[in-house]
Design an enzyme around this catalytic site. Sequence first.
Site, PDB file in Angstrom:
ATOM      1  N   GLU A 151       0.932  -1.431   0.006  1.00  0.00           N
ATOM      2  CA  GLU A 151       0.062  -0.049   0.005  1.00  0.00           C
ATOM      3  C   GLU A 151       0.851   1.341   0.035  1.00  0.00           C
ATOM      4  OE1 GLU A 151      -2.734  -0.559   3.231  1.00  0.00           O
ATOM      5  OE2 GLU A 151      -3.753  -2.254   2.016  1.00  0.00           O
ATOM      6  N   GLU A 160      -5.784 -10.652  -2.122  1.00  0.00           N
ATOM      7  CA  GLU A 160      -6.741 -10.619  -0.918  1.00  0.00           C
ATOM      8  C   GLU A 160      -8.086 -10.534  -1.300  1.00  0.00           C
ATOM      9  OE1 GLU A 160      -5.302  -7.528   1.654  1.00  0.00           O
ATOM     10  OE2 GLU A 160      -3.213  -7.820   1.257  1.00  0.00           O
TER      11      GLU A 160
HETATM   12  C1  XIL Z   1      -6.098  -7.079   7.642  1.00  0.00           C
HETATM   13  C2  XIL Z   1      -6.412  -8.225   8.453  1.00  0.00           C
HETATM   14  O1  XIL Z   1      -7.511  -9.174   7.806  1.00  0.00           O
HETATM   15  C3  XIL Z   1      -6.996  -8.054   9.785  1.00  0.00           C
HETATM   16  O2  XIL Z   1      -6.894  -9.260  10.543  1.00  0.00           O
HETATM   17  C4  XIL Z   1      -5.953  -7.048  10.395  1.00  0.00           C
HETATM   18  O3  XIL Z   1      -6.272  -6.852  11.802  1.00  0.00           O
HETATM   19  C5  XIL Z   1      -5.756  -5.698   9.602  1.00  0.00           C
HETATM   20  O4  XIL Z   1      -5.497  -6.189   8.344  1.00  0.00           O
HETATM   21  N1  XIL Z   1      -5.045  -4.951   3.155  1.00  0.00           N
HETATM   22  C6  XIL Z   1      -4.100  -5.800   3.508  1.00  0.00           C
HETATM   23  C7  XIL Z   1      -3.970  -6.861   4.739  1.00  0.00           C
HETATM   24  O5  XIL Z   1      -2.786  -5.905   2.837  1.00  0.00           O
HETATM   25  O6  XIL Z   1      -3.041  -6.926   5.506  1.00  0.00           O
HETATM   26  C8  XIL Z   1      -5.391  -6.108   5.532  1.00  0.00           C
HETATM   27  O7  XIL Z   1      -5.517  -7.383   6.445  1.00  0.00           O
HETATM   28  C9  XIL Z   1      -6.597  -5.715   4.894  1.00  0.00           C
HETATM   29  C10 XIL Z   1      -6.338  -5.002   3.628  1.00  0.00           C
END
Ligand code: XIL
Length: 351
Positions: free
Chosen positions: A158, A265
């Site tokens: 990010e 994701e």
């Molecule tokens: C989220 C996880 O799902 C949660 O458990 C954590 O507390 C916060 O992060 N982008 C990402 C992930 O790269 O690491 C994030 O995951 C969701 C958004």
Amino acid sequence: MTGGLSRRAVVGSTLALAACDRTIEAQAATLELPPLRSAAPFPVGTCVQAFQLEDRALSPLIAAQVSQLTAEWEMKMEYIVQDDGSLRFDAPDQIAAFARTHGMRFFGHTLVWYAQEPPAFKRLDTGRIAFDAAYRNYILAVVGRYRGQAVGWDVVNEAIDDEGDGWRDCLWSQRLGPLEHMVLAFQHAREADPEAVLFLNDYNLENRPKKRVAFLKLVEALLKAGAPLGGLGTQTHVAADLPAGRLSAAITDLASFGLPIHLSEMDVSLRRAKGLGHDKAKLEAGQGRVYAEAAEAFSRLPAQQRFAFTHWGLRDPDSWLNYKDPGDAPLLFDRRGRPKAAAAAWIGGLR
Ligand code: XIL
């Protein structure tokens, strides 16, 4: 009297709901699908937290459905770096061991993230040299620990700001330089593991074309600066009203560098699909359409660019979108681990 009426109304709606539940269960029972990992000609992943490996319903589902595992948050600095600066690996080791035992690939997420600035690093105000050494040591320790097992790493997560106007300002950029901290992270990760594919990962690349342009410019800048960037990750946290074509356009654009792509994701929120109102049938149809488009667009990539397709969880109630406010159903399996129509749509989109 009012009490009596409302009581009957409640009883009535409970019965109606029970009947509705039975219909849904009957439909779900007829949904016979192959495991995601055998349906797809590329690695299929999910994320997990260490405690979930003890869940006697979830862990067999994971073992049956996917061929790659990512730690949902226990490989981020917030878990690994403790207040005194020491590192802990108990949870990541458990996840890595589960992946090994079940013959799955293991994916590292994530090394450098603007959102995570541990106090142990913030305290280091003794100048650039000490900070640089701590940064390098951290990456060498984490990547080195899983060398030979982790097939890839989200090295920088990010980096582009929400509007796509530039790179995010954070502890790492302030101490080491806006582009330099990223280049260094890639170099240190490469030093720790010569084989792992090193990714730049971001979100909203399908929703915000301007952000995608900024992301691709950063890819160019990193490659020009000699960073050993080996793959591009697109998180794909989207909603069921995502207009048709956006996902495919993003994947096509990202693939233009010829690098492996990780759809890293994915989830498809129903709650965030404001454009579809509250009509459950429309929301679920939209969700199926989005999952099918993602599977199809990813399948069309040349085989060497299909790094993996990761779902950000398998069962709806486990989704991060439900942590604070339960009620969304963004994933492919229901609370009992039964495949939803969205799973059939995803498999149907594979080519
Ligand atoms: C989220 C996880 O799902 C949660 O458990 C954590 O507390 C916060 O992060 N982008 C990402 C992930 O790269 O690491 C994030 O995951 C969701 C958004």
